[in-house]
Structures are given as structure tokens and as C-alpha cells.
Design a protein around this motif. Structure first.
Motif, PDB file in Angstrom:
ATOM      1  N   SER A   1      -5.393 -11.528  18.382  1.00  0.00           N
ATOM      2  CA  SER A   1      -4.083 -11.000  18.519  1.00  0.00           C
ATOM      3  C   SER A   1      -4.019  -9.937  19.711  1.00  0.00           C
ATOM      4  CB  SER A   1      -3.441 -10.467  17.266  1.00  0.00           C
ATOM      5  OG  SER A   1      -4.343  -9.151  16.937  1.00  0.00           O
ATOM      6  N   GLU A   2      -2.941  -9.520  20.115  1.00  0.00           N
ATOM      7  CA  GLU A   2      -2.861  -8.690  21.268  1.00  0.00           C
ATOM      8  C   GLU A   2      -2.812  -7.457  20.688  1.00  0.00           C
ATOM      9  OE1 GLU A   2       0.698  -9.167  23.607  1.00  0.00           O
ATOM     10  OE2 GLU A   2       0.226 -11.456  24.092  1.00  0.00           O
ATOM     11  N   PRO A   3      -3.455  -6.316  21.481  1.00  0.00           N
ATOM     12  CA  PRO A   3      -3.458  -5.006  20.851  1.00  0.00           C
ATOM     13  C   PRO A   3      -2.268  -4.477  20.682  1.00  0.00           C
ATOM     14  CG  PRO A   3      -4.237  -5.123  22.870  1.00  0.00           C
ATOM     15  CD  PRO A   3      -4.245  -6.358  22.597  1.00  0.00           C
ATOM     16  N   THR A   4      -1.932  -3.631  19.515  1.00  0.00           N
ATOM     17  CA  THR A   4      -0.696  -3.106  19.283  1.00  0.00           C
ATOM     18  C   THR A   4      -1.009  -1.515  19.092  1.00  0.00           C
ATOM     19  OG1 THR A   4      -0.147  -4.739  17.614  1.00  0.00           O
ATOM     20  CG2 THR A   4       1.122  -2.927  17.369  1.00  0.00           C
ATOM     21  N   SER A   5      -0.084  -1.004  20.005  1.00  0.00           N
ATOM     22  CA  SER A   5      -0.277   0.598  20.156  1.00  0.00           C
ATOM     23  C   SER A   5      -0.015   1.176  18.784  1.00  0.00           C
ATOM     24  CB  SER A   5       0.859   1.062  21.152  1.00  0.00           C
ATOM     25  OG  SER A   5       0.696   2.399  21.088  1.00  0.00           O
ATOM     26  N   THR A   6      -1.010   1.953  18.486  1.00  0.00           N
ATOM     27  CA  THR A   6      -0.728   2.793  17.017  1.00  0.00           C
ATOM     28  C   THR A   6       0.291   3.980  17.262  1.00  0.00           C
ATOM     29  OG1 THR A   6      -2.693   4.285  17.719  1.00  0.00           O
ATOM     30  CG2 THR A   6      -3.189   2.169  16.439  1.00  0.00           C
ATOM     31  N   ALA A   7       0.507   4.359  18.455  1.00  0.00           N
ATOM     32  CA  ALA A   7       1.459   5.603  18.375  1.00  0.00           C
ATOM     33  C   ALA A   7       2.807   5.063  18.917  1.00  0.00           C
ATOM     34  CB  ALA A   7       0.974   6.710  19.566  1.00  0.00           C
ATOM     35  N   ALA A   8       3.529   5.113  18.074  1.00  0.00           N
ATOM     36  CA  ALA A   8       5.090   4.666  18.360  1.00  0.00           C
ATOM     37  C   ALA A   8       5.550   5.969  18.949  1.00  0.00           C
ATOM     38  CB  ALA A   8       5.771   4.086  17.341  1.00  0.00           C
ATOM     39  N   PRO A   9       6.682   5.683  20.046  1.00  0.00           N
ATOM     40  CA  PRO A   9       7.327   6.716  20.558  1.00  0.00           C
ATOM     41  C   PRO A   9       8.370   7.349  19.478  1.00  0.00           C
ATOM     42  CG  PRO A   9       8.248   4.754  21.243  1.00  0.00           C
ATOM     43  CD  PRO A   9       7.111   4.153  20.646  1.00  0.00           C
ATOM     44  N   LEU A  10       8.330   8.704  19.643  1.00  0.00           N
ATOM     45  CA  LEU A  10       9.331   9.292  18.623  1.00  0.00           C
ATOM     46  C   LEU A  10      10.674   9.124  19.243  1.00  0.00           C
ATOM     47  CD1 LEU A  10       7.310  12.643  18.218  1.00  0.00           C
ATOM     48  CD2 LEU A  10       7.658  11.102  16.668  1.00  0.00           C
TER      49      LEU A  10
ATOM     50  N   ARG B   1       4.423   9.111  12.113  1.00  0.00           N
ATOM     51  CA  ARG B   1       3.345   8.367  12.269  1.00  0.00           C
ATOM     52  C   ARG B   1       3.023   7.595  11.310  1.00  0.00           C
ATOM     53  NH1 ARG B   1      -2.134   8.877  11.769  1.00  0.00           N
ATOM     54  NH2 ARG B   1      -3.393   8.399  13.594  1.00  0.00           N
ATOM     55  N   GLU B   2       3.217   8.146  10.037  1.00  0.00           N
ATOM     56  CA  GLU B   2       2.634   7.068   8.674  1.00  0.00           C
ATOM     57  C   GLU B   2       3.623   6.018   8.737  1.00  0.00           C
ATOM     58  OE1 GLU B   2       0.062   7.501   6.886  1.00  0.00           O
ATOM     59  OE2 GLU B   2      -0.527   8.915   8.220  1.00  0.00           O
ATOM     60  N   HIS B   3       4.897   6.130   8.842  1.00  0.00           N
ATOM     61  CA  HIS B   3       5.865   5.023   8.836  1.00  0.00           C
ATOM     62  C   HIS B   3       5.255   3.889   9.736  1.00  0.00           C
ATOM     63  CE1 HIS B   3       9.561   2.620   8.719  1.00  0.00           C
ATOM     64  NE2 HIS B   3       9.422   2.822  10.046  1.00  0.00           N
ATOM     65  N   TYR B   4       5.089   4.082  11.013  1.00  0.00           N
ATOM     66  CA  TYR B   4       4.533   3.172  11.857  1.00  0.00           C
ATOM     67  C   TYR B   4       3.299   2.596  11.882  1.00  0.00           C
ATOM     68  CZ  TYR B   4       8.959   3.349  14.374  1.00  0.00           C
ATOM     69  OH  TYR B   4      10.293   3.275  14.864  1.00  0.00           O
ATOM     70  N   LEU B   5       2.505   3.614  11.039  1.00  0.00           N
ATOM     71  CA  LEU B   5       1.067   3.011  10.654  1.00  0.00           C
ATOM     72  C   LEU B   5       1.347   2.052   9.417  1.00  0.00           C
ATOM     73  CD1 LEU B   5      -1.309   6.187  10.968  1.00  0.00           C
ATOM     74  CD2 LEU B   5      -1.428   3.850  12.253  1.00  0.00           C
ATOM     75  N   ALA B   6       2.274   2.311   8.867  1.00  0.00           N
ATOM     76  CA  ALA B   6       2.426   1.328   7.621  1.00  0.00           C
ATOM     77  C   ALA B   6       2.935   0.108   8.086  1.00  0.00           C
ATOM     78  CB  ALA B   6       3.202   2.004   6.656  1.00  0.00           C
ATOM     79  N   LYS B   7       3.787   0.023   9.005  1.00  0.00           N
ATOM     80  CA  LYS B   7       4.239  -1.004   9.687  1.00  0.00           C
ATOM     81  C   LYS B   7       3.200  -1.806  10.191  1.00  0.00           C
ATOM     82  CE  LYS B   7       9.084  -0.078  10.734  1.00  0.00           C
ATOM     83  NZ  LYS B   7      10.183  -1.374  10.706  1.00  0.00           N
ATOM     84  N   MET B   8       2.428  -1.209  11.160  1.00  0.00           N
ATOM     85  CA  MET B   8       1.221  -1.831  11.662  1.00  0.00           C
ATOM     86  C   MET B   8       0.409  -2.742  10.764  1.00  0.00           C
ATOM     87  SD  MET B   8      -0.607   0.031  14.855  1.00  0.00           S
ATOM     88  CE  MET B   8      -2.227  -0.851  14.255  1.00  0.00           C
TER      89      MET B   8
END
Length: 143
Positions: free
Chosen positions: A39-48, A67-74
Motif C-alpha cells: 500500500s501507499e504510505p499514509t501520513s500519520t500526522a493529519a493537519p489540525l 492525533r489519537e482520532h486520526y491514529l485510530a482511523k489509520m
């Protein structure tokens, strides 16, 4: 004595001891692992999100929750990839392109075969019936 040490270690949420305490749980959730090489790499840091009322002063808790919300989505996305219910767009587009090219070549290849047969026919309903049968056959083969 032990209580004072525990209070000192947990007094600030940004302390390394707290991060180290939660590190095993994060490893269990597979948050630190890299996505699969397919898979293509996904950025772990979503913009605020930009909130004009807060300006640049987002507090630690909101940033941490974000940050935790987007890590859970990842993690959820990686789970869906592992299940096979989520595929990459590029793979689907490549497959669709190949099928469309095959169908295009098949339909364009009909004219050399049909031209002599259609030239011998004189009635329009006979030509129409022959063309429809040939198209149905080619589309049936493609399906």
C-alpha cells in the motif's frame, strides 16, 4: 515515599513516563507498525483544523485527542486493507483500464470480419440482425 514518586512521575501529561506507560498498548493496537509494503504510505500526522477563535493556541488535550482520532482511523484503515474490504484506487483503475482496452480492441476487431458478410446483404433488417448478434457475442465473451 512511593506515592510521592508516583505523583512526581504523573504530574505532567507530557512526561516520558506516561508515554512509556502507554507504549505497550499502542504496540498491541499496531499503531507504530508501518503500513504494508503493497500500500501507499499514509501520513500519520493529519493537519489540525483551523479554528479562527483559538488562533495558534490549541491546548495539549485537544491536540492529543485529534492525533489519537486520526491514529485510530489509520488503524481502522489498515484493518480494512487486511480484510480485503479496502483496496487501492490505482489497482482498480489499472484493472478497469485493461478491461476497457480489451473490450475496445474486441469491438474494433469486428469490422474486418463483418465487412464481407454485410456487403453481401441487401435488406436493412438482415444487416441489423447480423450486427446485433455479433455485438451480443463479443460482449458476452467480454463478460
Amino acid at each position: 515515599m512511593a506515592t510521592e514518586t508516583r505523583i512526581r512521575d504523573t504530574a505532567d501529561l507530557s512526561k516520558a513516563a506516561i508515554a512509556a506507560c502507554h507504549h505497550p498498548e499502542r504496540l498491541q493496537r499496531d499503531v507504530y507498525n508501518e503500513p504494508s509494503p503493497q500500500s501507499e504510505p499514509t501520513s500519520t500526522a493529519a493537519p489540525l483544523p483551523v479554528d479562527p477563535t483559538l488562533g495558534d493556541q490549541l491546548d495539549f488535550q485537544k491536540a492529543h485527542v485529534h492525533r489519537e482520532h486520526y491514529l485510530a482511523k489509520m488503524a481502522e484503515m489498515e484493518f480494512c486493507k487486511a480484510q480485503g474490504s479496502l483496496v487501492e484506487v490505482s489497482v482498480v483503475q489499472k484493472g478497469a483500464f485493461q478491461v476497457a482496452r480489451m473490450l475496445n480492441e474486441s469491438l474494433l476487431g469486428m469490422s474486418p470480419h463483418l465487412a464481407p458478410q454485410l456487403a453481401a446483404m441487401s435488406y436493412s433488417w438482415e444487416i441489423e440482425r447480423h450486427l446485433t448478434a455479433a455485438l451480443r457475442q463479443r460482449l458476452g465473451e467480454a463478460a
